[in-house]
Design an enzyme around this catalytic site. Structure first.
Site, PDB file in Angstrom:
ATOM      1  CD  GLU A  27      27.928  20.692 -30.950  1.00  0.00           C
ATOM      2  OE1 GLU A  27      27.378  20.811 -31.988  1.00  0.00           O
ATOM      3  OE2 GLU A  27      27.378  20.850 -29.820  1.00  0.00           O
TER       4      GLU A  27
ATOM      5  CB  CYS B 203      28.948  24.122 -31.682  1.00  0.00           C
ATOM      6  SG  CYS B 203      28.183  24.468 -30.183  1.00  0.00           S
TER       7      CYS B 203
ATOM      8  CB  ALA C 175     -10.899   6.579  -9.442  1.00  0.00           C
TER       9      ALA C 175
ATOM     10  CD1 TRP D 131      -0.436   3.289  -3.427  1.00  0.00           C
ATOM     11  CD2 TRP D 131      -0.449   4.528  -5.409  1.00  0.00           C
ATOM     12  NE1 TRP D 131       0.162   4.501  -3.207  1.00  0.00           N
ATOM     13  CE2 TRP D 131       0.235   5.395  -4.304  1.00  0.00           C
ATOM     14  CE3 TRP D 131      -0.385   5.208  -6.772  1.00  0.00           C
ATOM     15  CZ2 TRP D 131       0.702   6.526  -4.519  1.00  0.00           C
ATOM     16  CZ3 TRP D 131       0.108   6.504  -6.701  1.00  0.00           C
ATOM     17  CH2 TRP D 131       0.513   7.265  -5.543  1.00  0.00           C
TER      18      TRP D 131
ATOM     19  CG  ASP E  16      -5.734  12.199  -6.922  1.00  0.00           C
ATOM     20  OD1 ASP E  16      -6.392  11.938  -6.169  1.00  0.00           O
ATOM     21  OD2 ASP E  16      -5.369  12.053  -8.239  1.00  0.00           O
TER      22      ASP E  16
ATOM     23  CG  LEU F 147       2.218  16.924 -10.369  1.00  0.00           C
ATOM     24  CD1 LEU F 147       1.587  17.975 -11.042  1.00  0.00           C
ATOM     25  CD2 LEU F 147       1.595  15.432 -10.696  1.00  0.00           C
TER      26      LEU F 147
ATOM     27  N   GLY G  98      -6.261  14.242 -15.574  1.00  0.00           N
ATOM     28  CA  GLY G  98      -7.172  13.130 -15.544  1.00  0.00           C
ATOM     29  C   GLY G  98      -8.021  13.019 -16.877  1.00  0.00           C
TER      30      GLY G  98
END
Length: 358
Positions: free
Chosen positions: A46, A78, A156, A164, A194, A198, A290
């Site tokens: 606002e 506000c 996997a 991938w 891995d 991230l 996972g």
């Protein structure tokens, strides 16, 4: 109001613990001010829109996706800013359930003889700020679980190879989803195997979600990418009360935030885990597995939205399943989800599911 909602969505992933609100000011059939909640949760939508409108806001109509705040925090209310600007009418998509507001913003406006209407595109507004409402309603963030698997449900091969399974278009879509959440979360096994970053890559964004790793014993590699970048992009480690003190100090020195969580059945209690994340201010968490963490969230009925990318290949029974053991003996015990969206992303298929109500 649709424009205000689209503006508000620009703040998703950047405004926590505050909601991502949009505001549009109209006068004489022309938009004279637009605003959305800024990074960190302030300035509010606002005040941004009022600043753009300036003196022309006098006698205008205001469309805002959440009830204007009525309390004094780090910024003035506000609702008072709208009153001071002399607006004529305020259209509110959904009323705030924060006890500091909860109807008081609308009451302030009406007491100042400003016409107030509520409920315009309310369902869409609730969906846009589902994380904010979930945190206030249930003391936990809104949880999206992302799965990317072969069409036989494997993430996997038997030897652990996973990069991938899905194609580049699907992976780009995942990065866009990460950017709309406050945090990206994985289990300790995924972090060890891995060494994921991230982070959001390839989209040109100038912010990053927090990175959450769930590891009861904190047995995570200290030379990992997460460890090396913990002072640059927030890392939140959810651990058990029995984690080694030396590891706790080491991760603290590396720049990580440490959240002790209760244990249940040999692993961290998912309900307490999310409660601790909510206490830290998170409203929207994007979990990327996972399989054990995914199973614990599903079993505890804590998945609000399930995003599933399916690739056109089979890996076989020796592969790692996308969801760990749930201990179900009967189909009636399985958590049901309702299909919300279905589309092709490159060579893969995207399904978005929501928890079934009732």
């Amino acid at each position: 109001m649709a424009l205000a909602l689209s503006l508000g969505r620009r703040g998703l992933g950047r405004t926590w613990p505050n909601p991502a609100v949009g505001c549009v000011i109209v006068k004489g059939g022309r938009v004279i001010g637009r605003g959305w909640t800024q990074p960190g949760g302030r300035p509010h939508a606002e005040t941004e829109a009022l600043a753009q409108a300036g003196p022309a806001a006098l006698g205008s109509d205001v469309y805002v996706t959440l009830e204007p705040c009525a309390h004094h925090g780090k910024t003035p209310p506000c609702a008072q800013a709208l009153i001071d600007a002399g607006v004529a009418r305020v259209f509110v998509a959904v009323e705030d359930i924060d006890p500091r507001v909860a109807g008081q913003g609308c009451a302030m406006l009406r007491a100042a003889d400003i016409e107030v209407h509520t409920g315009l595109l309310e369902r869409e507004a609730r969906a846009a700020n589902a994380g904010f409402f979930t945190r206030l309603d249930t003391d936990r963030p809104f949880v999206t679980l992302k799965l990317a698997s072969s069409f036989d449900g494997r993430i996997a091969t038997g030897t652990g190879e996973s990069q991938w399974i899905t194609g580049p278009d699907a992976r780009r879509a995942v990065h866009a989803m990460r950017a709309r959440h406050d945090a990206v979360m994985v289990g300790g096994g995924t972090a060890r195997k891995d060494d994921p970053s991230l982070t959001v890559l390839g989209l040109g964004v100038d912010w990053q979600p927090a990175r959450v790793v769930v590891s009861r014993r904190l047995d995570l590699p200290l030379m990992s990418g997460l460890a090396r970048t913990a002072k640059d992009v927030p890392v939140i480690l959810c651990h058990g009360h029995d984690a080694d003190g030396t590891l706790l100090q080491t991760w603290h020195d590396l720049g990580a935030t440490l959240l002790p969580c209760a244990a249940k059945g040999g692993q961290l209690d998912p309900q307490d885990l999310l409660r601790q994340l909510a206490s830290h201010g998170l409203t929207r968490v994007f979990c990327e597995g996972g399989s054990a963490l995914a199973a614990s969230l599903i079993e505890a009925d804590l998945v609000d939205e399930l995003v599933s990318f399916t690739a056109g290949l089979a890996i076989g029974a020796e592969g790692l399943p996308s969801v760990g053991a749930l201990g179900l003996g009967h189909l009636a015990q399985a958590q049901r989800y309702v299909l919300k969206q279905n589309q092709t992303i490159g060579g893969d298929v995207l399904h978005i599911w929501q928890r079934a109500s009732g």
